[in-house]
Design an enzyme around this catalytic site. Sequence first.
Site, PDB file in Angstrom:
ATOM      1  N   HIS A 231       0.838  -1.204   0.000  1.00  0.00           N
ATOM      2  CA  HIS A 231       0.000   0.000   0.000  1.00  0.00           C
ATOM      3  C   HIS A 231       0.866   1.244   0.000  1.00  0.00           C
ATOM      4  O   HIS A 231       1.960   1.243   0.557  1.00  0.00           O
ATOM      5  CB  HIS A 231      -0.955   0.024   1.198  1.00  0.00           C
ATOM      6  CG  HIS A 231      -0.293  -0.153   2.538  1.00  0.00           C
ATOM      7  ND1 HIS A 231       0.108  -1.386   3.006  1.00  0.00           N
ATOM      8  CD2 HIS A 231       0.034   0.740   3.499  1.00  0.00           C
ATOM      9  CE1 HIS A 231       0.644  -1.242   4.204  1.00  0.00           C
ATOM     10  NE2 HIS A 231       0.633   0.042   4.527  1.00  0.00           N
TER      11      HIS A 231
ATOM     12  N   HIS B 225       0.633   5.245   1.174  1.00  0.00           N
ATOM     13  CA  HIS B 225      -0.085   6.254   1.945  1.00  0.00           C
ATOM     14  C   HIS B 225      -0.059   7.563   1.155  1.00  0.00           C
ATOM     15  O   HIS B 225       1.022   8.008   0.723  1.00  0.00           O
ATOM     16  CB  HIS B 225       0.628   6.533   3.274  1.00  0.00           C
ATOM     17  CG  HIS B 225       0.659   5.391   4.230  1.00  0.00           C
ATOM     18  ND1 HIS B 225      -0.153   5.319   5.332  1.00  0.00           N
ATOM     19  CD2 HIS B 225       1.423   4.266   4.258  1.00  0.00           C
ATOM     20  CE1 HIS B 225       0.109   4.215   6.014  1.00  0.00           C
ATOM     21  NE2 HIS B 225       1.065   3.550   5.382  1.00  0.00           N
TER      22      HIS B 225
HETATM   23  P1  AMP Z   1       1.838   0.449   7.487  1.00  0.00           P
HETATM   24  O1  AMP Z   1       1.784  -1.037   7.205  1.00  0.00           O
HETATM   25  O2  AMP Z   1       2.915   0.818   8.467  1.00  0.00           O
HETATM   26  O3  AMP Z   1       1.916   1.272   6.253  1.00  0.00           O
HETATM   27  O4  AMP Z   1       0.521   0.847   8.273  1.00  0.00           O
HETATM   28  C1  AMP Z   1      -0.740   0.326   7.962  1.00  0.00           C
HETATM   29  C2  AMP Z   1      -1.748   1.431   7.954  1.00  0.00           C
HETATM   30  O5  AMP Z   1      -3.011   0.829   7.765  1.00  0.00           O
HETATM   31  C3  AMP Z   1      -1.835   2.276   9.214  1.00  0.00           C
HETATM   32  O6  AMP Z   1      -1.725   3.649   8.869  1.00  0.00           O
HETATM   33  C4  AMP Z   1      -3.213   1.953   9.786  1.00  0.00           C
HETATM   34  O7  AMP Z   1      -3.820   3.058  10.387  1.00  0.00           O
HETATM   35  C5  AMP Z   1      -3.961   1.516   8.562  1.00  0.00           C
HETATM   36  N1  AMP Z   1      -5.037   0.565   8.799  1.00  0.00           N
HETATM   37  C6  AMP Z   1      -5.000  -0.555   9.550  1.00  0.00           C
HETATM   38  N2  AMP Z   1      -6.180  -1.203   9.505  1.00  0.00           N
HETATM   39  C7  AMP Z   1      -6.985  -0.476   8.691  1.00  0.00           C
HETATM   40  C8  AMP Z   1      -8.323  -0.613   8.249  1.00  0.00           C
HETATM   41  N3  AMP Z   1      -9.092  -1.649   8.619  1.00  0.00           N
HETATM   42  N4  AMP Z   1      -8.827   0.327   7.426  1.00  0.00           N
HETATM   43  C9  AMP Z   1      -8.069   1.367   7.043  1.00  0.00           C
HETATM   44  N5  AMP Z   1      -6.792   1.556   7.432  1.00  0.00           N
HETATM   45  C10 AMP Z   1      -6.256   0.653   8.250  1.00  0.00           C
END
Ligand code: AMP
Length: 140
Positions: free
Chosen positions: A105, A107
């Site tokens: 993903h 951001h």
């Molecule tokens: P990272 O893997 O460090 O990029 O972080 C994962 C991101 O996913 C974090 O910013 C979380 O806030 C976000 N996140 C986790 N679960 C969900 C969800 N169910 N829906 C939307 N965002 C999520």
Amino acid sequence: MSSPAYQPDNIFAKILRGEMPCYKVFEDDVALAFMDIMPRGEGHTLVIPKTPARGLLDMPADALGPYMQRVQTVAAAAKAAMKADGLTIQQFNETAGGQVVFHLHFHILPRWDGVALKPPGTMGDKAALEANAARIRAAL
Ligand code: AMP
């Protein structure tokens, strides 16, 4: 060292399969974009590929171009919709790289001059997440 195998029980895979809800911004055959539920700023959006890749390094090269086009499209819409001065775009790989959810993903973080990102880990307000998703959808 190679990446561990992709695990289809991760939370973003569940969102892709419709087993978990999300505040949807965009979807086509290549990618899904939705609001980060713990936003580090207004309009914090995630763009994930439908291809099951754990991170950038195991994403098939031929799927990367179409996916990055969606990242760019959603980023432009988020910047316009949120009337941002700029964007921060982040992508983490493996625990050591700051990754928490092991489905690739990006951001998309709209940014404003002089406004710092919030610390991670606080759930967003439901109404604000819905409203920002609607604003960004309308700018696509
Ligand atoms: P990272 O893997 O460090 O990029 O972080 C994962 C991101 O996913 C974090 O910013 C979380 O806030 C976000 N996140 C986790 N679960 C969900 C969800 N169910 N829906 C939307 N965002 C999520």
